[in-house]
Design an enzyme around this catalytic site. Sequence first.
Site, PDB file in Angstrom:
ATOM      1  N   ARG A   1       5.775  -1.969  18.963  1.00 41.72           N
ATOM      2  CA  ARG A   1       6.628  -1.607  17.816  1.00 41.72           C
ATOM      3  C   ARG A   1       6.892  -2.831  16.944  1.00 41.72           C
ATOM      4  O   ARG A   1       7.102  -2.715  15.744  1.00 41.72           O
ATOM      5  CB  ARG A   1       7.947  -0.968  18.283  1.00 41.72           C
ATOM      6  CG  ARG A   1       8.936  -0.721  17.146  1.00 41.72           C
ATOM      7  CD  ARG A   1       9.916   0.404  17.442  1.00 41.72           C
ATOM      8  NE  ARG A   1      10.599   0.237  18.704  1.00 41.72           N
ATOM      9  CZ  ARG A   1      11.612  -0.632  18.928  1.00 41.72           C
ATOM     10  NH1 ARG A   1      12.062  -1.406  17.967  1.00 41.72           N
ATOM     11  NH2 ARG A   1      12.159  -0.710  20.114  1.00 41.72           N
TER      12      ARG A   1
ATOM     13  N   TYR B   1       5.448   9.563  -6.775  1.00 42.52           N
ATOM     14  CA  TYR B   1       5.063  10.363  -5.613  1.00 42.52           C
ATOM     15  C   TYR B   1       6.275  11.176  -5.135  1.00 42.52           C
ATOM     16  O   TYR B   1       7.387  10.624  -5.036  1.00 42.52           O
ATOM     17  CB  TYR B   1       4.551   9.447  -4.505  1.00 42.52           C
ATOM     18  CG  TYR B   1       4.172  10.205  -3.263  1.00 42.52           C
ATOM     19  CD1 TYR B   1       3.032  11.008  -3.252  1.00 42.52           C
ATOM     20  CD2 TYR B   1       4.951  10.159  -2.125  1.00 42.52           C
ATOM     21  CE1 TYR B   1       2.691  11.729  -2.120  1.00 42.52           C
ATOM     22  CE2 TYR B   1       4.615  10.871  -0.990  1.00 42.52           C
ATOM     23  CZ  TYR B   1       3.479  11.657  -0.999  1.00 42.52           C
ATOM     24  OH  TYR B   1       3.147  12.367   0.114  1.00 42.52           O
TER      25      TYR B   1
ATOM     26  N   ASP C   1       3.845   0.555  -5.897  1.00 44.66           N
ATOM     27  CA  ASP C   1       3.000   1.425  -5.079  1.00 44.66           C
ATOM     28  C   ASP C   1       1.596   1.383  -5.688  1.00 44.66           C
ATOM     29  O   ASP C   1       1.366   1.865  -6.798  1.00 44.66           O
ATOM     30  CB  ASP C   1       3.578   2.847  -5.095  1.00 44.66           C
ATOM     31  CG  ASP C   1       2.789   3.815  -4.200  1.00 44.66           C
ATOM     32  OD1 ASP C   1       1.588   3.583  -3.985  1.00 44.66           O
ATOM     33  OD2 ASP C   1       3.378   4.818  -3.747  1.00 44.66           O
TER      34      ASP C   1
ATOM     35  N   LYS D   1      -4.720   7.142   2.126  1.00 45.48           N
ATOM     36  CA  LYS D   1      -5.534   7.529   0.973  1.00 45.48           C
ATOM     37  C   LYS D   1      -6.803   6.670   0.904  1.00 45.48           C
ATOM     38  O   LYS D   1      -7.623   6.754   1.791  1.00 45.48           O
ATOM     39  CB  LYS D   1      -4.684   7.465  -0.296  1.00 45.48           C
ATOM     40  CG  LYS D   1      -3.288   8.122  -0.146  1.00 45.48           C
ATOM     41  CD  LYS D   1      -3.354   9.621   0.101  1.00 45.48           C
ATOM     42  CE  LYS D   1      -2.014  10.216   0.540  1.00 45.48           C
ATOM     43  NZ  LYS D   1      -0.878   9.941  -0.336  1.00 45.48           N
TER      44      LYS D   1
HETATM   45  C1  LIG Z   1       0.518   9.853  -0.188  1.00 46.20           C
HETATM   46  C2  LIG Z   1       1.322   8.903  -0.961  1.00 46.20           C
HETATM   47  C3  LIG Z   1       2.474   8.294  -0.414  1.00 46.20           C
HETATM   48  C4  LIG Z   1       2.992   8.647   0.964  1.00 46.20           C
HETATM   49  O1  LIG Z   1       2.082   8.273   1.941  1.00 46.20           O
HETATM   50  P1  LIG Z   1       1.926   9.019   3.383  1.00 46.20           P
HETATM   51  O2  LIG Z   1       0.862   8.229   4.024  1.00 46.20           O
HETATM   52  O3  LIG Z   1       1.596  10.442   3.121  1.00 46.20           O
HETATM   53  O4  LIG Z   1       3.251   8.886   4.062  1.00 46.20           O
HETATM   54  C5  LIG Z   1       3.153   7.379  -1.196  1.00 46.20           C
HETATM   55  N1  LIG Z   1       2.734   7.073  -2.440  1.00 46.20           N
HETATM   56  C6  LIG Z   1       1.653   7.639  -2.990  1.00 46.20           C
HETATM   57  C7  LIG Z   1       1.247   7.263  -4.376  1.00 46.20           C
HETATM   58  C8  LIG Z   1       0.908   8.572  -2.279  1.00 46.20           C
HETATM   59  O5  LIG Z   1      -0.171   9.133  -2.839  1.00 46.20           O
END
Ligand SMILES: *Cc1c(COP(=O)(O)O)cnc(C)c1O
Length: 408
Positions: free
Chosen positions: A69, A122, A194, A219
């Site tokens: 962790r 998001y 992000d 992603k």
């Molecule tokens: C999918 C996504 C998230 C969240 O990510 P997870 O892996 O689903 O928790 C955050 N920001 C963006 C731009 C995303 O496409």
Amino acid sequence: MTLDHNAQAGGPGRRNGFATRAIHVAGPEMLTADPLSPPIYQSSTFAFTQADDYSQALADPGYAYAYTRYRNPTTAVLESALSELEGGTDCIATASGMAAVSTILMTLLSSGDRIVLARELYGGTYSFARSMADRYGVDVAFVDSTDIDAVERALTDRTRVLYIETIANPTITVTDLPVLAALARSRGVTVVVDNTLASPYLCRPIEHGADVVLHSVTKYIGGHSDVIGGALVFADHDLYLRAWKTMILAGGSPDPFAAWLALRGLRTLALRMKRVSSSADALARWLEAHPRVDKVYWPGLDSHPSKALAERLLPLGYGGLLSFDMAGDRDAGRLFTEKTRLARLATSLGGIETLVSHPASTTHRQMDQEALAAAGIGVGMVRVSVGLEDPEDLIADFDQALAVTGAA
Ligand SMILES: *Cc1c(COP(=O)(O)O)cnc(C)c1O
């Protein structure tokens, strides 16, 4: 090197019992050189010979591995790779993109503080920020991040964080990172970006002044629709240590195998980003010329408001996400997503297979009608995550789906 020792409890000639032997097994002797693929250290904990080392390792993630962790050697390979590619000092890999979002916001915000976020965001991030306002007394403001004056007005004395996305979804709007980061930094506001949709191949926000870069590794970095993960990359070691302390208590650490899968995906990120950018280019231009399509959103098109900014911030390509509005009925978009044959109707993005979705009912469903309209998201808009298929096949698939949808 052996992965474990063959400890014998007694002296020479005494053999351990069955249960002990099942547990204390020596690992393979590594007679050859390093394995090309990093080993998966699927261990929750790590043994020490010195108690002092053990306690030091619990306090300092750089000292030694103590407990998964806190940190894990396989995960650390992913963290080094992402730090290196984003140009940061340190990285924390997390169990999901949302674990990265919650970790950094809990690190940076206390009740009474203010956070300013882009209003096109998001959906999960939007909801998490809203819950911080409702339950923890954080002052949360959503602004149009393309309106620099509006962002400047929103940055009050109590503002601690500016939270923006390199490329916002589903209008595929590019954010002016250098201008907004300079503005926020001049007021002592921490800039969190992000960078999920761009990936570090197309854009490295720290080069443009970001303090923290966030990824949903699920992603493009993972890239194969087989793993959930996230990451935070830091421009500064002290902030990394603060966030690490939050992360180990909030418990958002990834499993080592998930980190290994993400790392395996990362190896081919450059090739995949080039391919999806060129296929999205072909598909966007084809859609723009199609009579049943009203409007196409892809920052490489001259018609897109972010085109000039995209040329500066995304010199290697404009990415694999595009959206479009279908002419006529607002339900046509939703129907289209059920009629494609190759492109699958699924949430998520950035994988090898092309996905279509209807943001108003899926990724952005947490936003109400008003928030959707303010963010420029039409209720009939279709979002496409372009995959690695042959672009001619995708065009043929979209062509038949547009034909059936129009006839319905
Ligand atoms: C999918 C996504 C998230 C969240 O990510 P997870 O892996 O689903 O928790 C955050 N920001 C963006 C731009 C995303 O496409």
